[in-house]
Design an enzyme around this catalytic site. Structure first.
Site, PDB file in Angstrom:
ATOM      1  N   ASP A  67     -33.850 -15.807  21.361  1.00 34.83           N
ATOM      2  CA  ASP A  67     -34.721 -15.808  22.634  1.00 34.83           C
ATOM      3  C   ASP A  67     -34.567 -17.193  23.301  1.00 34.83           C
ATOM      4  OD1 ASP A  67     -35.927 -17.532  20.744  1.00 34.83           O
ATOM      5  OD2 ASP A  67     -37.444 -16.147  20.327  1.00 34.83           O
ATOM      6  N   ASP A 132     -48.798 -14.268  14.467  1.00 35.73           N
ATOM      7  CA  ASP A 132     -48.974 -12.999  14.732  1.00 35.73           C
ATOM      8  C   ASP A 132     -48.164 -12.044  14.442  1.00 35.73           C
ATOM      9  OD1 ASP A 132     -46.944 -13.550  16.717  1.00 35.73           O
ATOM     10  OD2 ASP A 132     -48.223 -13.085  18.376  1.00 35.73           O
ATOM     11  N   HIS A 134     -44.869 -11.947  14.920  1.00 37.64           N
ATOM     12  CA  HIS A 134     -43.655 -11.592  15.984  1.00 37.64           C
ATOM     13  C   HIS A 134     -42.248 -12.065  15.385  1.00 37.64           C
ATOM     14  CE1 HIS A 134     -44.031 -15.793  18.017  1.00 37.64           C
ATOM     15  NE2 HIS A 134     -43.430 -15.991  17.122  1.00 37.64           N
ATOM     16  N   GLU A 139     -43.745  -9.668  20.589  1.00 39.23           N
ATOM     17  CA  GLU A 139     -45.156  -9.860  20.403  1.00 39.23           C
ATOM     18  C   GLU A 139     -45.823  -8.589  19.778  1.00 39.23           C
ATOM     19  OE1 GLU A 139     -45.808 -12.774  19.999  1.00 39.23           O
ATOM     20  OE2 GLU A 139     -45.579 -14.091  21.785  1.00 39.23           O
TER      21      GLU A 139
END
Ligand code: PGA
Length: 240
Positions: A67, A132, A134, A139
């Protein structure tokens, strides 16, 4: 899944660096998918040392990063281009022409998936995990069929990544990430997690239902996954 629980962050990093190094040695041309963040930092440092000692070479390695933030220039010190240069590329003999990022083709993100395919696909994908759940910046709620695209960062991710910026306000709101289907096409995957704050995400990813609520849970459906944890991130598994 093959799961290693190491004593601490250093041991986790050594395990990861050793696996990646022997993988590079075995392959004629190795195509690696790579993460940024605090977790892989020591692994990269160890790989840099192995390269310096002549134990491995990155001359025939191609890398695809997971990313990159949107809206930061490549040479901004917070960009993932800069992170990779500082933590890995400058420490190895890699040809910078063989390193790729998801926003290299400006807004034409499909070209990234195409470039990966043309390179023969990712042989070994290394991943961190967010609090979370991810993977990359996929996400919660990201479709399992997703490809490389631009997304809005979740609130927890912005909070967590604020530590690298002057303030929370300075964290980019958007990023470009490999999609979940892009990641799942990798032939082999290594997931790294360190620290107590990742323990719930790790538990949900490994033993929870496979659900878009916890993107990393999709890894349960991949045939060749190695999970490397330290005791803190594994604490909820150990208690189980
Ligand atoms: P970290 O990030 O390694 O900095 O904890 C991991 C991630 O968010 O995927």
């Amino acid at each position: 899944m093959e799961i290693y629980i190491e004593k601490n962050y250093d041991a986790l990093s050594k395990r990861a660096a050793d696996i990646i190094a022997s993988f590079i040695k075995q392959k004629q041309i190795a195509v690696l998918g790579l993460p940024t963040g605090s977790t892989p930092q020591k692994t990269y440092e160890m790989l840099g040392k192995k390269c310096k000692k002549g134990e491995i070479s990155f001359k025939k390695v191609k890398t695809f990063n997971l990313d990159e933030y949107s809206g930061l220039s490549f040479d901004n010190c917070q960009s993932y281009h800069s992170f990779m240069k500082k933590n890995l590329f400058s420490k190895t003999d890699i040809d910078i022409k063989n390193t790729f990022f998801p926003n290299d083709f400006k807004l034409d993100y499909k070209k990234y998936d195409k470039k990966i395919k043309e390179s023969g696909g990712i042989d070994l994908q290394v991943l961190g995990i967010g609090r979370d759940g991810h993977i990359g910046f996929n996400e919660p709620g990201s479709k399992f069929s997703s490809k490389t695209r631009e997304i809005f960062l979740a609130k927890t991710t912005i909070e967590d990544n604020a530590r690298f910026f002057k303030s929370k306000k300075d964290v980019p709101q958007k990023a470009v990430t490999m999609g979940i289907s892009t990641i799942m096409k990798a032939k082999k995957i290594i997931l790294l997690a360190s620290g107590e704050k990742k323990s719930r995400a790790v538990l949900n990813a490994i033993f929870g239902p496979v659900s878009t609520k916890v993107p990393a849970s999709i890894l349960q459906r991949h045939k060749n996954v190695i999970v490397i944890l330290d005791e803190e991130s594994a604490q909820k598994l150990i208690k189980k």
